[in-house]
Design an enzyme around this catalytic site. Structure first.
Site, PDB file in Angstrom:
ATOM      1  N   CYS A 113       0.787  -1.238   0.000  1.00 58.63           N
ATOM      2  CA  CYS A 113       0.000   0.000   0.000  1.00 58.63           C
ATOM      3  C   CYS A 113       0.816   1.283   0.000  1.00 58.63           C
ATOM      4  CB  CYS A 113      -0.983  -0.023   1.161  1.00 58.63           C
ATOM      5  SG  CYS A 113      -0.353  -0.783   2.663  1.00 58.63           S
ATOM      6  N   HIS A 170      -1.531   7.060   4.675  1.00 60.98           N
ATOM      7  CA  HIS A 170      -0.469   6.052   4.748  1.00 60.98           C
ATOM      8  C   HIS A 170       0.799   6.424   3.977  1.00 60.98           C
ATOM      9  CE1 HIS A 170       0.441   1.470   5.207  1.00 60.98           C
ATOM     10  NE2 HIS A 170       1.022   2.229   6.125  1.00 60.98           N
TER      11      HIS A 170
END
Length: 596
Positions: A113, A170
């Site tokens: 990710c 993130h």
């Protein structure tokens, strides 16, 4: 915060078949030109020709504006987890959008990710940013996306876009300058870290500092003078399901934009947590009629988590239609990496219910399942009902949108690895703009992979977690995938051992920037070559039969490695200064910008 209205299953997608949903969608989507013509027929009898000219002028002026962009990012969505690839999971609204546009059959993200989000927003390979390898940024750990380049939302904002990010970030937050509203977004509603509880919004497991998690739900924004505000913690969102919260926020953004910024284009990035673990979802989504044929309980619950995202997209696009914005919107859908077979749990192997079948491998691997993901583009001026088999990489989104949206190319601050694929998306060509792309280069796990036309070369072990097989969707009664690699605890132990060895090697030698470090003489077994034109599921290693091709691809890797940056994402735990204990139990930047 104000009470969140529940945005669950919309009527538009509650039919029992995807075809019915698509037909219903098509019936509701008559073109604006035909609407205008019908309006003018009735109007001409009662208004002057001047009024007609003014209406037409307004219409044409609206069409000349840059399109709105709705960028949808799924989290850990497997190849076989969408309706246009799957025989069991139904995604009626996403499937309708996909079939109403261009399905990208060979779209590649990164294997994990953080790396994918970095590649998306910079157009650069993560190994040139220090974010390579299947290691995400952990909560409270330094090592964010570098500050020395302008991100895609910054370019779009300079060209007049109102920019909003909802969901997962993130990409690090050690200083104020690393947060989303300082990287091009006008607002950010969501969580800084990589995962959280869908209801309590608390982090746990890896996303802790010395075992202490924190509340991670906020609404950051820039005020009218451009000053950032990042202390607006949404404490009232506790026990509100993520999808309801994020969908409502997106609809509020659309409604506000239609009133206050009607003349300006909108960038709305929906960075969903779905279907990343923990696998948590309300029963209304699990009990979706079209998924009633799924007999495995893990798979069915997972399908509900995917369907919750599908319903969110339906509600958001319905809001765009209600505000007469949808026909002027480009919709891009991708997953950040392949599906993860197991939940993030250090002590128990718990299946998620995901499937990448028939692709080989898992999230975090250099096998195709790690990064070949479901993707499509749909909407304004996008050809309908098309499927493209040419390879497209996540780094291509940056340069393609620059071209497609006619953004200011002079504002780009850095070299790009992605290619402009706008001719492909306009159906002016059926060939990719890429000569090759790099899956990843990681000196810690000593692995790399490259795609060159039909050829794919993997150097080193493709899967540090040893998930090397082909995993069909779980069947009735199955509680685990067969031969599904290392349990999370053992994989983490192995990863830390490899990181330790890498750090120790740096004490005596600088980081090696040559494939010779990964591929010394006598280790030919470290090289795998696949002809994806006849073997897209990676059954047959043909490296020994094509030594010239192997050498050519290794030479390209050698050239690319010269730009490799030392990895900063070494799974270091969060530093004590970042503990939520210092910030009233939540996550906040903990460093001054001058210290980064």
């Amino acid at each position: 915060m104000s009470e969140v209205r529940r945005r669950g299953v919309p009527a538009e997608v509650s039919s029992s078949s995807e075809n019915a949903a698509v037909e219903e969608k098509e019936k509701k989507s008559s073109s604006r030109c035909s609407k205008l013509n019908r309006f003018l027929i009735g109007l001409v009898a009662v208004v002057s020709i001047t009024a007609i000219v003014l209406i037409c002028w307004h219409f044409l002026r609206k069409r000349d504006k840059k399109p709105h962009v709705l960028l949808l990012i799924a989290d850990d969505l497997g190849w076989a987890d969408v309706g246009w690839h799957s025989s069991d999971i139904s995604t009626p609204y996403l499937t309708g959008l996909a079939k109403d546009g261009i399905i990208l059959r060979q779209f590649y993200s990164q294997p994990i990710c953080t790396a994918s989000r970095a590649a998306l927003f910079t157009g650069r390979y993560p190994f040139k940013l220090g974010l390579q390898g299947s290691r995400p940024i952990l909560a409270g750990a330094p090592g964010s996306l570098p500050l020395d380049m302008k991100l895609l939302p910054e370019l779009m904002k300079k060209d007049g876009y109102k920019t909003h990010l909802v969901g997962k970030w993130h990409l690090g937050f050690e200083t104020l300058r690393h947060t989303p509203v300082m990287r091009g977004f006008d607002t950010f509603t969501g969580f800084y870290n990589g995962m959280q509880d869908y209801y309590t919004h608390m982090t746990s497991g890896f996303d802790t500092v010395n075992g202490t998690g924190g509340y991670d739900m906020r609404r950051d924004y820039l005020d009218s003078d451009g000053n950032p505000h990042i202390d607006n913690i949404l404490w009232g969102a506790n026990n509100t399901y993520n999808n309801y919260l994020f969908t409502e926020e997106a609809i509020n953004i659309i409604e506000d934009h239609s009133v206050r910024h009607e003349e300006e284009p909108l960038l709305l990035v929906m960075s969903y947590p779905n279907p990343h673990s923990p696998i948590q979802v309300p029963d209304e989504f699990v009990n979706f009629q079209d998924n009633s044929n799924i007999e495995n309980s893990f798979r069915k619950t997972y399908a509900g988590l995917v369907y919750a995202m599908d319903c969110s997209v339906a509600n958001i696009t319905m809001a765009l239609k209600e505000k007469d914005m949808f026909d002027d919107t480009i919709v891009i859908f991708i997953s950040d990496n392949g599906g993860s077979l197991t939940s993030v749990n250090q002590s128990v192997v718990q299946p998620t219910g995901s499937s990448n079948y028939p692709l080989r491998g898992d999230k975090g691997t250099l096998w195709e399942a790690g990064s070949r993901v479901p993707a499509f583009i749909s909407g304004r001026n996008v050809p309908k009902g098309q499927t493209i088999d040419a390879m497209v990489h996540i780094t291509d989104i940056y340069p393609t949108l620059i071209s497609y949206l006619d953004l200011d190319n002079d504002y780009v601050s850095h070299d790009l690895d992605g290619s402009d694929q706008s001719k492909l998306l306009k159906m002016e060509s059926d060939e990719t703009a890429h000569e090759y792309f790099i899956y990843d280069i990681d000196p810690v796990y000593e692995q790399a992979a490259i795609r060159y036309g039909k050829w794919k070369l993997i150097l080193g072990a493709p899967a540090a977690n040893e998930v090397d097989g082909w995993y069909q969707p779980l069947k009735k009664g199955q509680t685990a995938y067969q031969d599904s690699g290392l349990p999370m605890k053992l994989y983490v132990e192995k990863a830390y051992a490899m990181i330790g060895a890498y750090k120790a090697s740096l004490e005596s030698n600088p980081m090696c920037k040559s494939v010779a470090c990964f591929y010394p003489e006598g280790t030919e077994d470290k090289v795998k070559l696949f002809d994806l034109s006849v073997d897209q599921y990676e059954f047959n290693n043909v490296a020994s039969q094509h030594p010239d091709t192997v050498r050519r691809l290794l030479d390209i890797l050698d050239k690319e490695m010269l730009e490799m940056v030392p990895p900063v994402n070494l799974l270091d735990g969060g530093v004590a200064e970042a503990s939520p204990n210092h910030f009233n139990g939540t996550w906040m930047p903990w460093m001054d910008a001058s210290d980064s």
